[in-house]
Write an enzyme that holds these catalytic residues in place. Structure first.
Site, PDB file in Angstrom:
ATOM      1  N   LYS A 158       0.869  -1.180   0.000  1.00 25.84           N
ATOM      2  CA  LYS A 158       0.000   0.000   0.000  1.00 25.84           C
ATOM      3  C   LYS A 158       0.908   1.232   0.000  1.00 25.84           C
ATOM      4  O   LYS A 158       1.096   1.913   1.018  1.00 25.84           O
ATOM      5  CB  LYS A 158      -0.923  -0.046   1.230  1.00 25.84           C
TER       6      LYS A 158
HETATM    7  N1  PPE Z   1      -7.883  -1.496  -3.283  1.00 24.48           N
HETATM    8  C1  PPE Z   1      -7.315  -0.273  -3.140  1.00 24.48           C
HETATM    9  C2  PPE Z   1      -6.587   0.316  -4.283  1.00 24.48           C
HETATM   10  C3  PPE Z   1      -7.446   0.392  -1.917  1.00 24.48           C
HETATM   11  O1  PPE Z   1      -6.873   1.587  -1.776  1.00 24.48           O
HETATM   12  C4  PPE Z   1      -8.184  -0.184  -0.860  1.00 24.48           C
HETATM   13  C5  PPE Z   1      -8.336   0.523   0.446  1.00 24.48           C
HETATM   14  C6  PPE Z   1      -8.756  -1.459  -1.059  1.00 24.48           C
HETATM   15  C7  PPE Z   1      -8.585  -2.084  -2.285  1.00 24.48           C
HETATM   16  C8  PPE Z   1      -9.512  -2.175   0.021  1.00 24.48           C
HETATM   17  O2  PPE Z   1      -8.649  -2.669   1.021  1.00 24.48           O
HETATM   18  P1  PPE Z   1      -9.132  -2.858   2.538  1.00 24.48           P
HETATM   19  O3  PPE Z   1      -9.337  -1.493   3.096  1.00 24.48           O
HETATM   20  O4  PPE Z   1      -8.037  -3.601   3.194  1.00 24.48           O
HETATM   21  O5  PPE Z   1     -10.400  -3.637   2.486  1.00 24.48           O
HETATM   22  N2  PPE Z   1      -8.310   1.954   0.358  1.00 24.48           N
HETATM   23  C9  PPE Z   1      -8.036   2.739   1.522  1.00 24.48           C
HETATM   24  C10 PPE Z   1      -7.756   4.196   1.192  1.00 24.48           C
HETATM   25  C11 PPE Z   1      -8.867   5.018   0.689  1.00 24.48           C
HETATM   26  C12 PPE Z   1      -8.474   6.498   0.583  1.00 24.48           C
HETATM   27  O6  PPE Z   1      -9.096   7.221  -0.220  1.00 24.48           O
HETATM   28  O7  PPE Z   1      -7.597   6.951   1.330  1.00 24.48           O
HETATM   29  C13 PPE Z   1      -9.116   2.548   2.583  1.00 24.48           C
HETATM   30  O8  PPE Z   1     -10.209   2.114   2.278  1.00 24.48           O
HETATM   31  O9  PPE Z   1      -8.808   2.826   3.739  1.00 24.48           O
END
Ligand code: PPE
Length: 313
Positions: A158
Site C-alpha cells: 500500500k
Molecule cells: N484497493 C485499493 C486500491 C485500496 O486503496 C483499498 C483501500 C482497497 C482495495 C480495500 O482494502 P481494505 O481497506 O483492506 O479492504 N483503500 C483505503 C484508502 C482510501 C483512501 O481514499 O484513502 C481505505 O479504504 O482505507
C-alpha cells in the site's frame, strides 16, 4: 473538509494536530515512497473497537518490507500507538491512518541514510462514497487508466505512489459524472476500484478478481469468509468488463468504502438498478460484525479500552 482531532502520533510521541508537520524536502513527498494503512474503529455496545487491527498492522509491515523500508518501531508499538491515539482523542468512531515515510536527509531517488518516520492520525470519516450511495448504489466508469502492471509498482504494497494511478482514475470518473472508477489490469481484466476491491454476482456465484494486480483487501477477505459461512459460492477468478455489464449484482469493498453497492457500470444498469439480495445480506452481515451486534467474529475486534460488559435489559 477533513475534521481535525486533537493529537497525532509522530515517531512515538503525541503532538498537537496543528504541529504534525514535515519538511518540504521530505523524501516521500517527492518520490511517493511512503506506505500507509486505512483502518476503521467502530462504536459498539462494548465500547469502541478497531476492526481487524492485527491484519492491518501486518499489511503495514508487509508494505514496508516490499519497499525495503525498515520501520524503527515494532508491530506492538504501532498497535499500541493506534489505540493510544484513539484514546487520547476521545473519539468513539474514526478512520485511522498510519503512515511510514522516508524523511528528510538526502535528495535524489536513492534515500541513503534518510530516517524512516512513522505517524498515526485519526479522524471521523462517514461513508466514503456517500450515504445515498451506500443505500442505493453508485454509478461507476471503467477507467481509461490501467492498474499498474504486476511488475511495475508492486500493488501488494500500500505505497503512496500507487495512489497517483488511483487519483487519475478517480478524477476522470468524477469529471465524467460518475461516482467512482473501476480499473482494468494490463491484460484488460477487471481489477479494482481507485480505493476498493470489487465483487460481482452472476447466476448465484460471487466473483472477485484474484490477487494479481490488486491490493489484498482486508474487507475483501472478510466478505469472502462471510459469504462462505452463509453457504454462498465465492470464486477468485478473472472477469471482463462485459461480464460485469451483465452481472446480477456488483459491489465494492474497502475500509473506507465498507460495502458499497454498484448500480450502474458505463451507463448499463446492473440487475434491477438497486442493491441486490446478496449485496444486502453481506452488507448487513458486515455492519453487524463491525458494530459488535454479531459476536461470531469477536476475534476481529480490538477494544480500545477494556470491553464493557453488556447491560442487562
Ligand atoms: N484497493 C485499493 C486500491 C485500496 O486503496 C483499498 C483501500 C482497497 C482495495 C480495500 O482494502 P481494505 O481497506 O483492506 O479492504 N483503500 C483505503 C484508502 C482510501 C483512501 O481514499 O484513502 C481505505 O479504504 O482505507
Amino acid at each position: 473538509m477533513l475534521q481535525a482531532t486533537e493529537t497525532i502520533w509522530m515517531n512515538g510521541s503525541l503532538v498537537k494536530w496543528d504541529d504534525a508537520k514535515v519538511h518540504v524536502l521530505t523524501h516521500s513527498l517527492h518520490y511517493g515512497t511512503g506506505v500507509f494503512e486505512g483502518i476503521r474503529c467502530y462504536k459498539t455496545d462494548g465500547g469502541s473497537a478497531v476492526f481487524r487491527l492485527r491484519e492491518h498492522i501486518d499489511r503495514f509491515f508487509d508494505s514496508a518490507h516490499i519497499l525495503q523500508m525498515e520501520l524503527p518501531f515494532t508491530r506492538e508499538a504501532v498497535t499500541e500507538g493506534v489505540l493510544e491515539t484513539i484514546r487520547r482523542n476521545k473519539i468513539d468512531a474514526c478512520y485511522i491512518r498510519p503512515l511510514a515515510y522516508i524523511g528528510y536527509g538526502a535528495m535524489g531517488v536513492y534515500p541513503k541514510d534518510n530516517p524512516i518516520d512513522v505517524s498515526i492520525a485519526v479522524w471521523p470519516w462517514g461513508s466514503y462514497l456517500g450515504e445515498e450511495g451506500m443505500q442505493n448504489g453508485i454509478r461507476v466508469k471503467i477507467s481509461s487508466y490501467s492498474r499498474p502492471h504486476v511488475n511495475a509498482t508492486m500493488v501488494r504494497s500500500k505505497t503512496t505512489a500507487n495512489y497517483a494511478n488511483s487519483l487519475l482514475a478517480k478524477r476522470e470518473a468524477l469529471k465524467d459524472g460518475y461516482d467512482e472508477a473501476v480499473l482494468l489490469d494490463t491484460d484488460g481484466y477487471v481489477a479494482e476500484g481507485s480505493g476498493e476491491n470489487i465483487f460481482m454476482v452472476r447466476k448465484g456465484v460471487i466473483k472477485t478478481p484474484p490477487l494479481t494486480s490488486i491490493l489484498e483487501g482486508i474487507t475483501r477477505e472478510t466478505i469472502m469468509q462471510l459469504a462462505a459461512e452463509r453457504g454462498m459460492r465465492v470464486v477468485e477468478e478473472r472477469f471482463t468488463r462485459d461480464e460485469l455489464y451483465i452481472a446480477d449484482e456488483a459491489f465494492f469493498s474497502g475500509t473506507a468504502a465498507e460495502i458499497t453497492p454498484i448500480r450502474e457500470v458505463d451507463n448499463r444498469v446492473i440487475g434491477r438498478g438497486k442493491p441486490g439480495p446478496v449485496t444486502k445480506q453481506l452488507q448487513t452481515a458486515f455492519f453487524d460484525i463491525v458494530h459488535g451486534r454479531d459476536s461470531k467474529h469477536e476475534e476481529w475486534l480490538t477494544y480500545v479500552s477494556a470491553k464493557q460488559p453488556a447491560l442487562k435489559k
